[in-house]
Design a protein around this motif. Sequence first.
Motif, mmCIF file in Angstrom:
data_model
loop_
_atom_site.group_PDB
_atom_site.id
_atom_site.type_symbol
_atom_site.label_atom_id
_atom_site.label_comp_id
_atom_site.label_asym_id
_atom_site.label_seq_id
_atom_site.Cartn_x
_atom_site.Cartn_y
_atom_site.Cartn_z
ATOM 1 N N THR A 44 0.901 -1.339 0.289
ATOM 2 C CA THR A 44 0.196 -0.142 -0.137
ATOM 3 C C THR A 44 0.713 1.347 0.205
ATOM 4 O O THR A 44 2.363 1.248 0.948
ATOM 5 N N THR A 57 1.048 -3.942 4.461
ATOM 6 C CA THR A 57 -0.391 -4.138 5.134
ATOM 7 C C THR A 57 -1.432 -4.720 4.966
ATOM 8 O O THR A 57 -1.413 -6.312 4.312
ATOM 9 N N GLN A 61 -4.565 -0.775 5.521
ATOM 10 C CA GLN A 61 -4.727 0.174 6.795
ATOM 11 C C GLN A 61 -3.489 0.006 7.541
ATOM 12 O O GLN A 61 -2.438 -1.343 7.425
ATOM 13 N N TYR A 62 -2.888 1.179 8.469
ATOM 14 C CA TYR A 62 -1.295 1.403 8.583
ATOM 15 C C TYR A 62 -2.290 2.677 10.047
ATOM 16 O O TYR A 62 -1.877 3.385 9.857
ATOM 17 N N GLY A 64 -3.342 -2.218 11.168
ATOM 18 C CA GLY A 64 -4.197 -2.947 10.786
ATOM 19 C C GLY A 64 -5.711 -2.084 11.941
ATOM 20 O O GLY A 64 -5.765 -1.679 12.584
ATOM 21 N N THR A 144 5.162 -3.303 10.313
ATOM 22 C CA THR A 144 3.969 -2.038 9.644
ATOM 23 C C THR A 144 2.854 -2.432 9.406
ATOM 24 O O THR A 144 1.772 -2.861 9.415
ATOM 25 N N VAL A 145 2.396 -4.174 10.105
ATOM 26 C CA VAL A 145 1.896 -5.472 9.822
ATOM 27 C C VAL A 145 1.366 -5.393 11.063
ATOM 28 O O VAL A 145 1.950 -6.128 12.119
#
Length: 576
Positions: A44, A57, A61-62, A64, A144-145
């Motif tokens: 993303t 992501t 979403q970041y 999530g 980021t996840v």
Amino acid sequence: MEALKNSNKCSLLRLLLLLLLWSSVMFTCANAEVHYHEFVVQATPVKRLCKTHNIITVNGQYPGPTLAVRNGDTLVVNVVNRAKYNVTLHWHGVRQMRTAWADGPEFVTQCPIRPGGSYTYRFTIEDQEGTLWWHAHSSWLRATVHGALIIYPRDASSYPFPKPHREFPVILGEWWNEDPISVVRRATRTGAAPNVSDAFTINGQPGDLYNCSSKDTTVFPVALGETNLLRFINAALNNELFVSIAGHMMTVVAADAAYTKPFTTPVLMLGPGQTTDVFVTTNQPPGRYYIAAHAYASARGVAFDNTTTTAVLEYKNSGCPTKNGPGLPPAFPVLPAFNDTPTATAFAFGIRSPHPVQIPGPVDHHLFFTVGLGLFNCPPGRRCGGPNGTRFGASMNNVSFQLPTGLSLLQAHHLGVPGVFTTDFPAVPPVPFDYTAANVSRGLWQPVLGTKLYPLKYGSVVQLVLQGTNIFAGEEHPMHIHGYHFYVLATGFGNFDPGRDTARFNLVDPPLRNTVGVPVNGWAVIRFVADNPGVWLVHCHLDVHISWGLAMAFLVENGVGELQSLLPPPADLPLC
């Protein structure tokens, strides 16, 4: 005749009690829900610090998605991997009773979900309430996840405190101006320490003190006279963090999804993986107040990200002029110095269970594990980037943990496949030494590589001393045990001395945690019952350290009968 009447009365009473118990169980089951989610792991484009990067992501979403459930509910999360990297997801702090296949660490309980593949995680929340979180458990993808996992009380229950007016998850993160996977791969290739991050974040935003960031600073709207619940989660990869709110005290009411004795503090300290729930009463002049966080850097001479992330607590609809209007910056809190170990220690000491607890015992396994760094000699013909041409490493009891690649540890155990791991992880250090000495002998700096597990019979009571070392650099290590929570009986500095330090054990109201900070050049003692069969990873939650091998795993055997045994593997368990 009278005896017969009394016997009939007792039988009737027993029947009524059984009916009440059955109806209670059925009511609980009837009110439990099954929550279905689809998580698409994908690249993303995200702009931070003036630059746009393609980050990995979930659902674009970041951070999530936030998952909200009740105690007793079941989660069914189908993960579809549309990214270019292998991925797994871990549900940090969830007990995963008999469902180790859903725990998530790559090559420990499952093989990774390959690009283009999918896997459905199925598990039930059992007797847990509060704030947990989920995150990737492959390489450094969790940068980021990740996202919040909020567990509310059952329908018929309530908080052990007044219901807050509002609540907010507050996720503390860490940002690199390049792909975090590239950062760790470069470090692994050279043997050097990885580059430190470029920013910290609150709910994905760096805040006003960074370039190109102020217009997107996270804002938490509140009103005068409220008591609000802030659910802090440290999702940073490699930093413990101090947190403070300008003009406001915080009352801690839970940590790691376990309620605590309330205590009031101006500052929090969270290690990566830890969560802390706090009440904040909006009793200040209406205005805007910074929530700020920066690193607690316990290691001397080791580079770290010394920046500060901010969000804003903003009073709304107060009917009064604001203390600091649009033209004035929000009030800024006082944060401890980066190396303020006394403040970090005092905060951890304040966390206690809300009531006296039944400490498990007697102890069946007295374990003593060293945790610390090390250095490997550079392979012949190579140039390495560690100190004096070495490669950085880390270990527990001098074993630097190596993950398998062809089969997960849990699959190998379940199928009886030999050669994947051994069960000879040492119960004590192979060579005792002065663990926290200023100058540890260089002969002790190089660990050995291994995939060693420590076996435990179902139901055994484990007391584990986690002893930090001063090899290369002493540092606080946030140690996490998958599939378990545990009582923290004591922590201290220096070398653990059972003759002296056992008297310090808190056997009345020790905190229940899933991640414990082992103090810099110090120790922590924890205790738990091995009541969950499977293979459970134990590791430092500073991801740079697990990358270097600061981990091991417990192999907990099945007990007696179905309810004490691991469930069969799911049909869609990823293949290696």
